[in-house]
Design an enzyme around this catalytic site. Structure first.
Site, short mmCIF file in Angstrom:
data_model
loop_
_atom_site.label_atom_id
_atom_site.label_comp_id
_atom_site.label_asym_id
_atom_site.label_seq_id
_atom_site.Cartn_x
_atom_site.Cartn_y
_atom_site.Cartn_z
N GLU A 47 27.64 19.15 75.91
CA GLU A 47 27.53 20.09 74.77
C GLU A 47 27.96 19.52 73.41
O GLU A 47 28.73 20.13 72.70
CB GLU A 47 28.33 21.36 75.09
CG GLU A 47 27.88 22.00 76.38
CD GLU A 47 28.71 23.22 76.79
OE1 GLU A 47 29.75 23.46 76.19
OE2 GLU A 47 28.27 23.92 77.73
N GLU A 61 22.95 24.07 85.77
CA GLU A 61 23.82 25.25 85.84
C GLU A 61 23.00 26.54 85.91
O GLU A 61 23.30 27.53 85.25
CB GLU A 61 24.76 25.29 84.62
CG GLU A 61 25.51 23.98 84.38
CD GLU A 61 26.58 24.03 83.31
OE1 GLU A 61 26.91 25.13 82.84
OE2 GLU A 61 27.08 22.96 82.94
C1 GLA Z 1 29.26 25.56 80.46
C2 GLA Z 1 29.92 24.34 81.08
C3 GLA Z 1 30.36 24.60 82.47
C4 GLA Z 1 30.94 25.97 82.66
C5 GLA Z 1 29.96 26.99 82.19
C6 GLA Z 1 30.45 28.38 82.41
O1 GLA Z 1 27.95 25.68 80.66
O2 GLA Z 1 29.14 23.19 81.08
O3 GLA Z 1 31.30 23.65 82.85
O4 GLA Z 1 32.15 26.07 81.98
O5 GLA Z 1 29.78 26.79 80.83
O6 GLA Z 1 31.17 28.60 83.54
#
Ligand code: GLA
Length: 322
Positions: free
Chosen positions: A126, A233
């Protein structure tokens, strides 16, 4: 009667992953063993989970997840080394660029000594800013190291993990404006010879968001850089926005739409399977999803393939039906 598992069904395409905590092993061990062949620690391997104060290296939760992955022959994907969140503040205090890079190097060495060299790792998470008027996010990493920090930290990490494929991982990665900035970052790194070796598309979705055309365009844009992709994710919120009140029970119409959307996404993933290493869900079943507390604290959500009592949902059957 459900005969085939997710990981078997998708074996010709890509790995099927879940990001979990030790409590998910207790709660959903059977589901994990049956359907998944890749595991990520949702929190336990983050810098701030391993090290809260100088000298500490607290590995018990990550060890439990790593042992479970090993016992069951699952790939363990590393998450994450350099991030603006869940990182101990003390590493940025009274430091210099050289010292911060050395601190990171020591951290990576400890991770490697303890967990071994994993096949894949999210090196940086990020780094791109969401707002239109800025490129990189303002973080302490950037404040200390400067604008070139992403390439710099990738280099340091690679020196310590020569056999690990290093990923850049981000969210809203299908939004055109943010995608352009991510592509710019990846291109700049590649041009400088920085060892970015994969793109993690977080894929935190809502119903029909992002649009399928943007998903395709995004996979194509990242793959065009020669980078393998991990969907890292995946989950699909049942709510349209933060203002919607909690449903007393999951709305049947929304669950149907969720199944449709999951089905459409997986059709695209299969189409682009050559570019995709793994599709990982953020969690296993609805009862313990992070979306039960985010973005609205305590608002129950139902974003995954398995419901609160770990039964497969319509979405599960939809992605198995092809
Ligand atoms: C982001 C992070 C993850 C996690 C998610 C929410 O996407 O990359 O590590 O913290 O948020 O759980």
């Amino acid at each position: 009667m459900q005969t085939e598992s997710l990981k078997e069904k998708y074996a010709p395409y890509f790995k099927i992953g879940a990001a979990i905590s030790p409590r998910d092993i207790e709660a959903s061990g059977a589901l994990l063993k049956r359907h998944f062949n890749s595991i990520t620690c949702d929190n336990a391997m983050k810098y701030g989970s391993l090290t809260r104060r100088p000298g500490e290296f607290f590995t018990a939760p990550a060890d439990a997840v790593a042992a479970f992955a090993k016992e069951n022959g699952m790939l363990l994907h590393g998450h994450t080394l350099v991030w603006h969140n869940q990182t101990p503040d003390f590493i940025f205090e009274n430091t210099t660029p050289e010292r911060l890079l050395e601190t990171l190097r020591n951290h990576v060495q400890r991770v490697k000594e303890h967990f071994g060299e994993l096949a894949t790792f999210d090196a940086v998470n990020e780094a791109i800013e969401d707002k239109s008027d800025a490129y990189l996010r303002d973080t302490k990493w950037k404040e200390v190291l400067g604008e070139q920090y992403v390439s710099q930290v990738f280099r340091v990490i690679k020196e310590e993990l020569p056999n690990t494929r290093l990923f850049y991982n981000d969210y809203s990665e299908c939004r055109p404006e943010k995608r352009e900035k991510i592509v710019r970052l990846l291109k700049e790194m590649l041009a400088e010879g920085a060892p970015v070796e994969g793109m993690g598309m977080q894929f935190h979705c809502a119903l029909f968001q992002p649009e399928i055309d943007e998903i395709k365009r995004s996979i194509e844009a990242y793959a065009a850089l020669g980078l393998p992709i991990r969907v890292s994710e995946f989950d699909v919120s049942l709510y349209r926005d933060n203002n919607e009140k909690q449903f007393p029970a999951p709305d049947p119409e929304r669950l149907k739409q969720q199944a449709d959307f999951y089905g459409q996404c997986f059709r695209v993933f299969r189409e682009y399977y050559k570019e995709i290493d793994a599709v990982t869900f953020w969690g296993v079943a609805d009862d313990t999803s992070w979306l039960n507390n985010f973005p609205v604290l305590g608002r129950k959500n139902w974003p995954l393939l398995f419901d609160d009592v770990h039964e497969p949902k319509e979405a599960f059957y939809r992605i198995m039906d092809f």
